[in-house]
Design a protein around this motif. Structure first.
Motif, PDB file in Angstrom:
ATOM      1  N   SER A  93       7.569  -1.231  -0.555  1.00 29.28           N
ATOM      2  CA  SER A  93       6.695  -0.900  -1.682  1.00 29.28           C
ATOM      3  C   SER A  93       7.068   0.471  -2.229  1.00 29.28           C
ATOM      4  O   SER A  93       7.573   1.331  -1.496  1.00 29.28           O
ATOM      5  CB  SER A  93       5.231  -0.912  -1.232  1.00 29.28           C
ATOM      6  OG  SER A  93       4.375  -0.478  -2.279  1.00 29.28           O
ATOM      7  N   ASN A 147       4.601   2.081  -3.994  1.00 27.25           N
ATOM      8  CA  ASN A 147       3.284   2.716  -4.114  1.00 27.25           C
ATOM      9  C   ASN A 147       3.108   3.744  -2.991  1.00 27.25           C
ATOM     10  O   ASN A 147       3.203   3.392  -1.811  1.00 27.25           O
ATOM     11  CB  ASN A 147       2.189   1.650  -4.035  1.00 27.25           C
ATOM     12  CG  ASN A 147       0.809   2.214  -4.325  1.00 27.25           C
ATOM     13  OD1 ASN A 147       0.388   3.183  -3.706  1.00 27.25           O
ATOM     14  ND2 ASN A 147       0.105   1.593  -5.255  1.00 27.25           N
ATOM     15  N   HIS A 176       0.499   5.217  -1.680  1.00 25.26           N
ATOM     16  CA  HIS A 176      -0.579   4.912  -0.749  1.00 25.26           C
ATOM     17  C   HIS A 176      -0.185   3.774   0.200  1.00 25.26           C
ATOM     18  O   HIS A 176      -0.498   3.821   1.400  1.00 25.26           O
ATOM     19  CB  HIS A 176      -1.853   4.545  -1.523  1.00 25.26           C
ATOM     20  CG  HIS A 176      -2.355   5.640  -2.421  1.00 25.26           C
ATOM     21  ND1 HIS A 176      -2.906   6.804  -1.920  1.00 25.26           N
ATOM     22  CD2 HIS A 176      -2.379   5.755  -3.777  1.00 25.26           C
ATOM     23  CE1 HIS A 176      -3.255   7.596  -2.927  1.00 25.26           C
ATOM     24  NE2 HIS A 176      -2.950   6.977  -4.064  1.00 25.26           N
TER      25      HIS A 176
END
Length: 311
Positions: free
Chosen positions: A19, A21, A23
């Motif tokens: 990922s 992202n 977070h």
């Protein structure tokens, strides 16, 4: 000449990982750190117990300690790098480190395939030829079988490494969390049919043949167990073999779905999740499967830790 310049221009690779992202990457860092710690501690404990407790100085635990040591090396070849990349804004790896990781992981994966087949042979002898077990599975034979697993896999890995690398022509973005051979071949701009043929032949030798051998040995084991008159002996035999069979299904099932299915030119998230399963989850589950279902391992643990267990 221009093509040669493009090939040499690739000095590092960008790994897209699971990922982008931030977070999600932090969550993945915590998850894989936990998986890695459980894997190292669990497998390391099995190796320690197999060495420290004389009751575990048997062929079964000799091969199990080899498997545990291999799983520590296998996860160490990829997870620490995954952890560092989870904290990096631009996860990169040098050309040399990438190909070193690829071949080391491939070698360890091949070794696990062969080693699991050796363990099935040990279980077959124990169940089907119990009176001759100590004679057949002598210390010299066990060492030779383990050496064949490690040495044979090392010789097999030399074949793709010596046939030459595919031309990358400047492509350096890998849609994976590690330098996995399937993902690396998808970067090639040259004809990879030769590489694919070699890899398929190697997969047959290290996946299909050992898996077929395991199926044959377990068919013989089941036939022998069903002929036993004592229900207690049948339960004991099935309990001894079921742990190994669970590991075989988990590892071979995911590895064959990756290396023996038709290849595509693009990487998918499915490839990455399959690689996570046989490269990280299965090594973590192995010590849990063997220890939680094995009375000898639990008794050795209490003995080594100096604690008494009251029933």
């Amino acid at each position: 000449m221009g093509r040669r310049v493009n090939e040499t221009a690739v000095t590092e690779f960008i790994l897209l990982g699971l990922s982008s992202n931030p977070h999600v990457k932090i969550a993945l860092f915590g998850l894989f750190l936990t998986v890695y710690l459980i894997t190292v501690v669990g497998n390391g404990l099995i190796v320690l117990l197999a060495v420290a407790d004389p009751r575990l100085h048997t062929p079964m635990y000799f091969f199990l300690s080899n498997l545990s040591f291999l799983d520590i090396c296998y996860t160490t070849s990829s997870i620490p790098q995954m952890l560092s990349h989870c904290l990096s804004a631009k996860p990169t790896i040098s050309h040399a480190r990438c190909f070193a990781q690829m071949y080391i992981s491939l070698f360890l994966g091949m070794t696990e395939c062969v080693l699991l087949a050796m363990m099935s042979y040990d279980r077959w002898v124990a169940v089907c030829n119990p009176l001759r077990y100590t004679l057949i599975m002598s210390k010299k034979v066990c060492v030779a079988m383990a050496a064949f697993s490690w040495g044979g896999s090392f010789l097999l890995i030399l074949v793709p490494s010596l046939t030459g690398q595919a031309s990358l022509c400047g492509h350096n973005v890998v849609n994976h969390f590690a330098c996995e051979i399937q993902a690396m071949l998808k970067l090639a701009c040259s004809d990879t049919r030769g590489n694919q043929i070699i890899m398929f032949a190697t997969s047959i030798l290290t996946l299909l043949l050992p898996f077929g051998f395991i199926l044959v040995t377990y068919a013989r084991i089941i036939a022998t167990v069903l002929k036993m008159h004592s229900a207690e002996n049948r339960t004991k035999a099935f309990s001894t073999c079921s742990s190994h069979l669970m590991v075989v299904v988990l590892f071979y099932g995911t590895a064959m779905s990756m290396y023996l299915r038709p290849k595509s030119r693009t990487s998918s998230n499915q490839d990455k999740f399959i690689a996570i399963f046989y490269g990280t989850i299965t090594p973590m589950l192995n010590p849990l499967i063997y220890s939680l279902r094995n009375k000898d391992v639990k008794q050795a643990f209490w003995k080594v830790t100096g604690r008494k267990r009251y029933l």
